[in-house]
Design a protein around this motif. Structure first.
Motif, PDB file in Angstrom:
ATOM      1  N   ARG A 272      49.705  36.316  -9.916  1.00  0.00           N
ATOM      2  CA  ARG A 272      48.735  37.235 -10.518  1.00  0.00           C
ATOM      3  C   ARG A 272      49.476  38.496 -10.938  1.00  0.00           C
ATOM      4  N   ASN A 273      49.093  39.037 -12.093  1.00  0.00           N
ATOM      5  CA  ASN A 273      49.777  40.223 -12.592  1.00  0.00           C
ATOM      6  C   ASN A 273      48.941  40.856 -13.693  1.00  0.00           C
ATOM      7  N   SER A 274      49.408  42.004 -14.184  1.00  0.00           N
ATOM      8  CA  SER A 274      48.817  42.688 -15.330  1.00  0.00           C
ATOM      9  C   SER A 274      49.944  43.140 -16.253  1.00  0.00           C
ATOM     10  N   GLN A 275      49.673  43.095 -17.545  1.00  0.00           N
ATOM     11  CA  GLN A 275      50.614  43.625 -18.529  1.00  0.00           C
ATOM     12  C   GLN A 275      49.929  44.776 -19.264  1.00  0.00           C
ATOM     13  N   LEU A 276      50.359  45.999 -18.967  1.00  0.00           N
ATOM     14  CA  LEU A 276      49.726  47.193 -19.518  1.00  0.00           C
ATOM     15  C   LEU A 276      50.760  48.003 -20.287  1.00  0.00           C
ATOM     16  N   ARG A 277      50.370  48.424 -21.473  1.00  0.00           N
ATOM     17  CA  ARG A 277      51.250  49.198 -22.359  1.00  0.00           C
ATOM     18  C   ARG A 277      52.593  48.490 -22.559  1.00  0.00           C
ATOM     19  N   GLY A 278      52.530  47.154 -22.676  1.00  0.00           N
ATOM     20  CA  GLY A 278      53.706  46.371 -22.994  1.00  0.00           C
ATOM     21  C   GLY A 278      54.591  46.006 -21.825  1.00  0.00           C
ATOM     22  N   SER A 279      54.239  46.416 -20.616  1.00  0.00           N
ATOM     23  CA  SER A 279      55.101  46.160 -19.455  1.00  0.00           C
ATOM     24  C   SER A 279      54.346  45.404 -18.367  1.00  0.00           C
ATOM     25  N   TRP A 280      55.002  44.402 -17.779  1.00  0.00           N
ATOM     26  CA  TRP A 280      54.430  43.683 -16.654  1.00  0.00           C
ATOM     27  C   TRP A 280      54.541  44.520 -15.384  1.00  0.00           C
ATOM     28  N   GLY A 281      53.539  44.410 -14.533  1.00  0.00           N
ATOM     29  CA  GLY A 281      53.555  45.094 -13.258  1.00  0.00           C
ATOM     30  C   GLY A 281      54.177  44.224 -12.180  1.00  0.00           C
ATOM     31  N   GLN A 282      53.899  44.581 -10.939  1.00  0.00           N
ATOM     32  CA  GLN A 282      54.422  43.846  -9.787  1.00  0.00           C
ATOM     33  C   GLN A 282      53.642  42.545  -9.609  1.00  0.00           C
ATOM     34  N   GLU A 283      54.334  41.422  -9.518  1.00  0.00           N
ATOM     35  CA  GLU A 283      53.679  40.148  -9.297  1.00  0.00           C
ATOM     36  C   GLU A 283      53.087  40.066  -7.893  1.00  0.00           C
ATOM     37  N   GLU A 284      51.972  39.344  -7.799  1.00  0.00           N
ATOM     38  CA  GLU A 284      51.404  38.982  -6.510  1.00  0.00           C
ATOM     39  C   GLU A 284      51.446  37.464  -6.411  1.00  0.00           C
ATOM     40  N   ARG A 285      52.026  36.965  -5.326  1.00  0.00           N
ATOM     41  CA  ARG A 285      52.246  35.527  -5.177  1.00  0.00           C
ATOM     42  C   ARG A 285      51.723  34.945  -3.865  1.00  0.00           C
ATOM     43  N   LYS A 286      51.259  35.766  -2.956  1.00  0.00           N
ATOM     44  CA  LYS A 286      50.832  35.251  -1.659  1.00  0.00           C
ATOM     45  C   LYS A 286      49.585  34.383  -1.836  1.00  0.00           C
ATOM     46  N   ASN A 287      49.675  33.123  -1.387  1.00  0.00           N
ATOM     47  CA  ASN A 287      48.587  32.169  -1.553  1.00  0.00           C
ATOM     48  C   ASN A 287      48.294  31.482  -0.223  1.00  0.00           C
ATOM     49  N   PRO A 288      47.014  31.367   0.157  1.00  0.00           N
ATOM     50  CA  PRO A 288      46.691  30.685   1.417  1.00  0.00           C
ATOM     51  C   PRO A 288      46.869  29.174   1.330  1.00  0.00           C
ATOM     52  N   PHE A 289      46.800  28.618   0.116  1.00  0.00           N
ATOM     53  CA  PHE A 289      46.976  27.179  -0.082  1.00  0.00           C
ATOM     54  C   PHE A 289      47.276  26.962  -1.559  1.00  0.00           C
ATOM     55  N   ASN A 290      47.705  25.770  -1.898  1.00  0.00           N
ATOM     56  CA  ASN A 290      48.020  25.450  -3.293  1.00  0.00           C
ATOM     57  C   ASN A 290      47.066  24.370  -3.790  1.00  0.00           C
ATOM     58  N   PRO A 291      46.037  24.756  -4.545  1.00  0.00           N
ATOM     59  CA  PRO A 291      45.056  23.775  -5.000  1.00  0.00           C
ATOM     60  C   PRO A 291      45.393  23.136  -6.339  1.00  0.00           C
ATOM     61  N   PHE A 292      46.470  23.564  -6.985  1.00  0.00           N
ATOM     62  CA  PHE A 292      46.776  23.111  -8.339  1.00  0.00           C
ATOM     63  C   PHE A 292      47.889  22.069  -8.293  1.00  0.00           C
ATOM     64  N   LEU A 293      47.477  20.797  -8.285  1.00  0.00           N
ATOM     65  CA  LEU A 293      48.404  19.690  -8.156  1.00  0.00           C
ATOM     66  C   LEU A 293      48.274  18.765  -9.363  1.00  0.00           C
ATOM     67  N   PRO A 294      49.382  18.288  -9.895  1.00  0.00           N
ATOM     68  CA  PRO A 294      49.318  17.360 -11.021  1.00  0.00           C
ATOM     69  C   PRO A 294      48.451  16.153 -10.710  1.00  0.00           C
ATOM     70  N   GLY A 295      47.590  15.799 -11.655  1.00  0.00           N
ATOM     71  CA  GLY A 295      46.720  14.654 -11.480  1.00  0.00           C
ATOM     72  C   GLY A 295      45.443  14.947 -10.737  1.00  0.00           C
ATOM     73  N   GLN A 296      45.155  16.229 -10.452  1.00  0.00           N
ATOM     74  CA  GLN A 296      43.948  16.568  -9.711  1.00  0.00           C
ATOM     75  C   GLN A 296      43.109  17.611 -10.453  1.00  0.00           C
ATOM     76  N   TYR A 297      41.811  17.599 -10.135  1.00  0.00           N
ATOM     77  CA  TYR A 297      40.872  18.544 -10.735  1.00  0.00           C
ATOM     78  C   TYR A 297      40.832  19.838  -9.931  1.00  0.00           C
ATOM     79  N   PHE A 298      40.354  20.892 -10.571  1.00  0.00           N
ATOM     80  CA  PHE A 298      40.197  22.173  -9.891  1.00  0.00           C
ATOM     81  C   PHE A 298      38.970  22.882 -10.425  1.00  0.00           C
ATOM     82  N   ASP A 299      38.524  23.871  -9.656  1.00  0.00           N
ATOM     83  CA  ASP A 299      37.375  24.693 -10.015  1.00  0.00           C
ATOM     84  C   ASP A 299      37.712  26.126  -9.627  1.00  0.00           C
ATOM     85  N   ILE A 300      37.864  27.012 -10.621  1.00  0.00           N
ATOM     86  CA  ILE A 300      38.202  28.410 -10.374  1.00  0.00           C
ATOM     87  C   ILE A 300      36.985  29.275 -10.659  1.00  0.00           C
TER      88      ILE A 300
END
Length: 347
Positions: A272-300
């Motif tokens: 997760r991130n934001s790009q403001l005035r042409g520059s990317w901010g600090q990334e956030e990557r901490k995830n409690p689980f990984n629901p995005f797997l090839p061959g599987q459905y998801f609901d966001i």
């Protein structure tokens, strides 16, 4: 794994209310005009009420998996919530011999003449699928994995349909009733055990009309911008071999990205991130689980709050993202791109 293209649902709504039982008389009035009724991982057989009856413009989305021991399963658009009631539309894949799908209507204690489809059956043992039932004035249009499959002419008035009944050898990941024609949407309807932990509770107006099977990348405008308590729901499928895709909430006048939600299958993370005035901010990557797997459905589900975005995946609380661009009303563009197939966008 099925070779056909799957579908993805994006739906917008706003507003919220305290959680109540889906069958409580106190909220039956809210449910009189169906809008968005997600159910996750119900036990089979399962009956999902359609409060106020079915009508043209509504859709029913079912994501699931066919077990290896399958013989047959059915999806019934029933006129009551009990055995023996009339069934306006009986959708019945059968695997006991030659694979086929039977379509029929049960009325006044008797089945009508069967309709059958014996070729191009997209269901495979051990494979995932997504069924979409589009309710048209004269028929049910059935799409499977993003492709038209069958059209069944109405034999019983739509308004008599009171529930969707799923039975047989099938595993359901999610079932969603999406209302048409505007009005107040419903609270989520959950099977035994109540709502999925952490899923937002809503009574939500349906907004805009759906766009079916848009190309990727998708770029859509959101007139009036975003506001507190508005929620975006993205439903889809990660193709085999996919590396990454993203959902961007943008400011069209400056091209700023207020929220960049970026599942990266090749890194086993979600950025997760934001790009403001042409520059990317600090990334956030901490995830409690990984629901995005090839061959599987998801609901966001991404809900806008006064201080942060609240993001849910497959009905579970996934993460929060504090606002870096608090001027919600200027966020007026939705962009979806990358390794994902889109079939429906509503915004």
């Amino acid at each position: 794994m099925l070779g056909a293209h799957p579908t993805l649902l994006v739906s917008l709504y706003k507003g919220c209310s305290p959680i109540l039982s889906a069958h409580s008389p106190a909220i039956m009035a809210f449910m009189a005009a169906p809008g968005y009724q997600p159910v996750y991982n119900p036990a089979i057989p399962f009956r999902n009420p359609i409060y106020g009856g079915l009508r043209s413009g509504m859709s029913v989305y079912i994501q699931g998996m066919i077990p290896h021991h399958v013989n047959r399963f059915s999806v019934n658009f029933s006129c009551g919530q009990f055995d023996g009631t009339d069934i306006a539309f009986h959708f019945n894949p059968r695997f006991d011999g030659r694979d086929t799908v039977v379509f029929n209507t049960f009325q006044s204690g008797s089945w009508g003449p069967e309709e059958r489809k014996n070729d191009g059956i997209p269901f495979r043992k051990g494979g995932h699928f997504e069924l979409v039932f589009l309710v048209n004035p004269g028929s049910f249009q059935v799409n499977v994995n993003g492709f038209p499959f069958y059209e069944y002419r109405h034999r019983i008035p739509l308004e008599r349909v009171q529930c969707v009944h799923v039975a047989g050898d099938v595993t359901i990941q999610s079932l969603t009733v999406v209302g048409g024609g505007g009005g107040m949407a419903t609270l989520p309807s959950f099977p035994t055990g109540g709502p999925a932990p952490g899923f937002p509770n809503m009574s939500l107006p349906v907004m805009g009309g759906p766009v079916y099977n848009p190309p990727v990348p998708y770029n859509g405008m959101m007139p009036g911008g975003m506001c507190s308590k508005k929620t975006v729901v993205v439903r889809g499928f990660v193709p085999v071999g996919a590396q990454r895709f993203h959902i961007n909430f943008k400011v069209s006048s400056t091209n700023d990205i207020a929220l960049h939600f970026n599942p990266r299958m090749n890194e086993n993370t979600v950025v997760r991130n934001s790009q403001l005035r042409g520059s990317w901010g600090q990334e956030e990557r901490k995830n409690p689980f990984n629901p995005f797997l090839p061959g599987q459905y998801f609901d966001i589900s991404i809900r806008f709050g006064n201080q942060r975005y609240k993001i849910y995946v497959n009905g579970q609380n996934f993460c929060e993202y504090k606002h870096r661009f608090p001027a919600f009303h200027l966020i007026d563009s939705l962009e979806i791109a990358g390794n994902v197939v889109l079939s429906l966008v509503q915004c």
